[in-house]
Enzyme design. Structure first.
Site, PDB file in Angstrom:
ATOM      1  N   GLU A   1      10.012   1.683  10.482  1.00  0.00           N
ATOM      2  CA  GLU A   1      11.012   2.727  10.218  1.00  0.00           C
ATOM      3  C   GLU A   1      10.295   4.055  10.391  1.00  0.00           C
ATOM      4  O   GLU A   1       9.545   4.472   9.504  1.00  0.00           O
ATOM      5  CB  GLU A   1      11.554   2.618   8.789  1.00  0.00           C
ATOM      6  CG  GLU A   1      12.218   1.311   8.442  1.00  0.00           C
ATOM      7  CD  GLU A   1      13.470   1.040   9.243  1.00  0.00           C
ATOM      8  OE1 GLU A   1      13.979   1.944   9.938  1.00  0.00           O
ATOM      9  OE2 GLU A   1      13.940  -0.107   9.196  1.00  0.00           O
TER      10      GLU A   1
ATOM     11  N   GLU B   1      10.221  16.580  14.932  1.00  0.00           N
ATOM     12  CA  GLU B   1      10.958  16.409  13.671  1.00  0.00           C
ATOM     13  C   GLU B   1      10.490  17.447  12.651  1.00  0.00           C
ATOM     14  O   GLU B   1       9.299  17.477  12.311  1.00  0.00           O
ATOM     15  CB  GLU B   1      10.679  14.999  13.137  1.00  0.00           C
ATOM     16  CG  GLU B   1      11.429  14.665  11.882  1.00  0.00           C
ATOM     17  CD  GLU B   1      11.076  13.264  11.360  1.00  0.00           C
ATOM     18  OE1 GLU B   1       9.982  12.768  11.669  1.00  0.00           O
ATOM     19  OE2 GLU B   1      11.904  12.688  10.644  1.00  0.00           O
TER      20      GLU B   1
ATOM     21  N   CYS C   1      13.746  10.982   6.801  1.00  0.00           N
ATOM     22  CA  CYS C   1      13.765  10.601   8.225  1.00  0.00           C
ATOM     23  C   CYS C   1      15.164  10.691   8.821  1.00  0.00           C
ATOM     24  O   CYS C   1      15.304  10.865  10.027  1.00  0.00           O
ATOM     25  CB  CYS C   1      13.187   9.201   8.409  1.00  0.00           C
ATOM     26  SG  CYS C   1      13.966   7.990   7.330  1.00  0.00           S
TER      27      CYS C   1
ATOM     28  N   LYS D   1       0.889  -1.158   0.000  1.00  0.00           N
ATOM     29  CA  LYS D   1       0.000   0.000   0.000  1.00  0.00           C
ATOM     30  C   LYS D   1       0.922   1.201   0.000  1.00  0.00           C
ATOM     31  O   LYS D   1       1.482   1.570   1.024  1.00  0.00           O
ATOM     32  CB  LYS D   1      -0.925   0.045   1.226  1.00  0.00           C
ATOM     33  CG  LYS D   1      -2.002   1.123   1.047  1.00  0.00           C
ATOM     34  CD  LYS D   1      -2.468   1.771   2.328  1.00  0.00           C
ATOM     35  CE  LYS D   1      -1.548   2.783   2.899  1.00  0.00           C
ATOM     36  NZ  LYS D   1      -1.337   4.024   2.109  1.00  0.00           N
TER      37      LYS D   1
HETATM   38  P1  NAD Z   1       0.964  10.934   8.800  1.00  0.00           P
HETATM   39  O1  NAD Z   1       1.302  10.508  10.179  1.00  0.00           O
HETATM   40  O2  NAD Z   1      -0.423  11.351   8.493  1.00  0.00           O
HETATM   41  O3  NAD Z   1       1.310   9.786   7.727  1.00  0.00           O
HETATM   42  C1  NAD Z   1       2.553   9.156   7.653  1.00  0.00           C
HETATM   43  C2  NAD Z   1       2.408   8.000   6.651  1.00  0.00           C
HETATM   44  O4  NAD Z   1       1.586   6.987   7.222  1.00  0.00           O
HETATM   45  C3  NAD Z   1       1.719   8.365   5.339  1.00  0.00           C
HETATM   46  O5  NAD Z   1       2.385   7.684   4.289  1.00  0.00           O
HETATM   47  C4  NAD Z   1       0.280   7.849   5.492  1.00  0.00           C
HETATM   48  O6  NAD Z   1      -0.288   7.462   4.265  1.00  0.00           O
HETATM   49  C5  NAD Z   1       0.484   6.646   6.377  1.00  0.00           C
HETATM   50  N1  NAD Z   1      -0.631   6.329   7.268  1.00  0.00           N
HETATM   51  C6  NAD Z   1      -1.344   7.179   8.025  1.00  0.00           C
HETATM   52  N2  NAD Z   1      -2.242   6.510   8.778  1.00  0.00           N
HETATM   53  C7  NAD Z   1      -2.091   5.196   8.480  1.00  0.00           C
HETATM   54  C8  NAD Z   1      -2.700   3.997   8.927  1.00  0.00           C
HETATM   55  N3  NAD Z   1      -3.635   3.989   9.892  1.00  0.00           N
HETATM   56  N4  NAD Z   1      -2.309   2.818   8.383  1.00  0.00           N
HETATM   57  C9  NAD Z   1      -1.331   2.787   7.457  1.00  0.00           C
HETATM   58  N5  NAD Z   1      -0.701   3.880   7.004  1.00  0.00           N
HETATM   59  C10 NAD Z   1      -1.065   5.072   7.513  1.00  0.00           C
HETATM   60  O7  NAD Z   1       1.979  12.101   8.475  1.00  0.00           O
HETATM   61  P2  NAD Z   1       2.286  12.960   7.176  1.00  0.00           P
HETATM   62  O8  NAD Z   1       1.647  14.304   7.280  1.00  0.00           O
HETATM   63  O9  NAD Z   1       2.060  12.192   5.912  1.00  0.00           O
HETATM   64  O10 NAD Z   1       3.838  13.134   7.412  1.00  0.00           O
HETATM   65  C11 NAD Z   1       4.235  13.892   8.555  1.00  0.00           C
HETATM   66  C12 NAD Z   1       5.234  13.211   9.388  1.00  0.00           C
HETATM   67  O11 NAD Z   1       5.383  11.826   9.115  1.00  0.00           O
HETATM   68  C13 NAD Z   1       6.605  13.783   9.138  1.00  0.00           C
HETATM   69  O12 NAD Z   1       6.787  14.935   9.900  1.00  0.00           O
HETATM   70  C14 NAD Z   1       7.524  12.672   9.536  1.00  0.00           C
HETATM   71  O13 NAD Z   1       7.762  12.734  10.912  1.00  0.00           O
HETATM   72  C15 NAD Z   1       6.736  11.430   9.283  1.00  0.00           C
HETATM   73  N6  NAD Z   1       7.163  10.701   8.075  1.00  0.00           N
HETATM   74  C16 NAD Z   1       8.233   9.904   8.196  1.00  0.00           C
HETATM   75  C17 NAD Z   1       8.688   9.226   7.097  1.00  0.00           C
HETATM   76  C18 NAD Z   1       9.891   8.338   7.185  1.00  0.00           C
HETATM   77  O14 NAD Z   1      10.599   8.185   6.204  1.00  0.00           O
HETATM   78  N7  NAD Z   1      10.124   7.685   8.320  1.00  0.00           N
HETATM   79  C19 NAD Z   1       8.039   9.365   5.877  1.00  0.00           C
HETATM   80  C20 NAD Z   1       6.916  10.194   5.783  1.00  0.00           C
HETATM   81  C21 NAD Z   1       6.489  10.853   6.902  1.00  0.00           C
END
Ligand code: NAD
Length: 480
Positions: A251, A383, A286, A176
């Site tokens: 991760e 972050e 990240c 997904k």
């Molecule tokens: P978010 O917490 O809404 O989403 C993070 C990711 O999780 C997205 O890809 C989203 O599609 C997925 N997601 C959300 N709810 C989910 C669920 N219940 N089940 C499965 N997947 C789910 O945050 P955002 O606004 O997209 O990103 C903001 C923060 O997320 C950033 O500030 C960063 O800290 C973190 N982030 C980290 C990474 C990484 O590489 N570790 C990547 C993207 C975002």
């Protein structure tokens, strides 16, 4: 947009481009224009993906590691061949520069090549037995069908990691990918199919993330979850996985300290750190350096050099050949930058470069350097996930280690020093899954990558990455 492909899911080798479950628009972060529309999976689509993954697993797990490896090498070769088509699409939906997009896809191909070979080395062992005539053997077996959940910041690299590690270990994968950057993942899954990976070994679905993850995880089919994303979502998924004791690799977010000691060359440190801070996906990484702790002797020289580099960076549409830093991936990140900079300013930080939005259209933010940032500033605790570089002076190593380790995150940490003794002290004292000295390459296909504390659990990359998709089976025989 002409060269943005029509979007679809891929279940059991079939494209699904319409649905009664809903749909979502995909936008170009550089122009705010609509690129396409993505259909969400219905419950029936998700059940089909589960059945397809379970079915394909029964045959894929029996394919020899050599034959799986040969197919994964074909995926790598075909992916490299298609970089000229996929890189502009990645750039359109995610925003990063075309140069970075191509490099990300080359890295994705390298992951497939590495896994093609490492799958042949998932050795077991023979344990000397206590009893004459007994043999005691340990085998590594694939864990079963897996669920990969990938985010929007690396739409090529992270799906490649989830797919390649699973397949090399003999597992199938339901991916997904992020609904905000779906086309790159779709094109990579298509490459897998075109290279000869059988239907159902990789399925691709999209939808409302909580609905999709909870439905797929509430199934006996899925034995392993691999998630890259934010800490709150990772914690939520770990709780869901506990219902069926599915193994998780998580991760999650980091907040990487960069420690510049006064024996280091501050100009070199600023140049290297700036490439990871600004030029790599505008800091939406990240492992991006996010808290700069600089020893007093080089504080001024480092701050000035970093600010000078930040001011010189060409910000623009990723498709323009001279762009060095593209837009942020979505409006949420621009709002976050605004909030974080205002807060730091109010708490006494000095803005040495940037600190503002760029242009009227698109999610552009200027490369930003702030000095004298108080540890109570939100950006020193949350972050930033964007092009913000807060700099803080320190005097003693013991003091900076306490500050670096203060947060619940522990993903990457960087230090610049010419002293082996001081490097060892930092390598021992820092709480992070990855530590580098005098460079900022935190992950390669062959090296273990992952965090400690709330930055996650498990490792991707290296033999550890494959091991995460395998179970250990002990078999013993007695001669009669
Ligand atoms: P978010 O917490 O809404 O989403 C993070 C990711 O999780 C997205 O890809 C989203 O599609 C997925 N997601 C959300 N709810 C989910 C669920 N219940 N089940 C499965 N997947 C789910 O945050 P955002 O606004 O997209 O990103 C903001 C923060 O997320 C950033 O500030 C960063 O800290 C973190 N982030 C980290 C990474 C990484 O590489 N570790 C990547 C993207 C975002």
């Amino acid at each position: 947009m002409s060269n943005y492909p029509a979007l679809h899911m891929i279940v059991d080798g079939r494209a699904i481009d319409s649905s009664t479950a809903g749909e979502q628009a995909v936008f170009n972060p550089a122009t705010e224009e609509r690129l396409g529309t993505l259909a969400w999976a219905t419950t029936e689509h998700l059940d089909d993906a589960l059945a397809s993954s379970a079915r394909a697993y029964q045959t894929w797990k029996l394919v020899s590691a050599q034959d799986r490896g040969a197919l994964l090498h074909k995926v790598a070769d075909l992916l490299i061949e298609r970089i000229p088509q996929i890189a502009p699409v990645l750039c359109l939906e995610q925003g990063k520069s075309i140069r970075e997009a191509a490099a990300e896809l080359q890295y994705a191909a390298d992951i497939f090549s590495y896994c093609a070979e490492e799958g042949k080395r998932t050795y077991g062992r023979i344990i000397p037995s206590r009893t004459e005539g007994h043999r005691q053997m340990v085998f590594k077996r694939p864990i079963g069908p897996s669920l990969g959940l990938s985010p929007w910041n690396f739409p090529g690299l992270v799906p490649a990691r989830k797919i390649a590690m699973a397949l090399a270990a003999g597992c199938t994968c339901i991916l997904k990918a992020s609904e905000e950057t779906p086309a790159t993942a779709m094109m990579i899954v298509q490459v897998c199919h075109d290279a000869g990976i059988p239907a159902g070994v990789v399925n691709l679905v999209f939808g409302d993330p909580p609905t999709v993850s909870s439905h797929l995880m509430d199934s006996d089919v899925i034995r392993k979850i691999s998630f890259t994303g934010s800490i709150p979502v990772g914690k939520h998924l770990a709780k869901l996985a506990s219902n069926r004791l599915q193994r998780c690799t998580l991760e999650l977010g980091g907040h990487a300290p960069v420690i510049v000691l006064d024996d280091a060359d501050p100009i070199y440190a600023a140049r290297v750190a700036a490439s990871a801070k600004f030029l790599r996906n505008a800091g939406q990484v990240c492992v991006a350096p996010t808290r700069f702790f600089v020893q007093e002797g080089v504080y001024k020289a480092f701050s000035n050099a970093l600010a000078e580099i930040a001011l010189s960076i060409k910000v623009g549409n990723g498709l323009d050949a001279d762009t060095e830093m593209g837009p942020l991936a979505n409006e949420r990140r621009v709002d976050a930058m605004q909030r974080l900079v205002e807060d730091a300013r109010a708490k006494g930080a000095k803005v040495l470069a940037g600190g503002h939005r760029v242009g009227q259209k698109g999610y552009f933010w200027a490369p930003t350097v702030l000095s004298d940032v108080d540890s109570s500033a939100v950006m020193m605790n949350e972050e930033p996930f964007g092009p913000l570089a807060p700099i803080v002076p320190f005097s003693r190593i013991e003091e900076v280690l306490v500050e670096a380790n203060r947060l619940p995150q522990g993903l990457a940490a960087y230090a610049f020093t010419d002293s082996m003794t001081r490097a060892s002290e930092i390598a021992e004292g820092i709480e992070a899954g990855v530590v580098t000295f005098n460079h900022v390459t935190a992950a390669l296909p062959e090296t273990p990558f992952g965090g400690v504390k709330e930055s996650g659990d498990g490792r991707e990359g290296g033999p550890e990455g494959l091991d995460a998709f395998m179970v250990t089976r002990y078999v013993s025989e007695a001669r009669r």
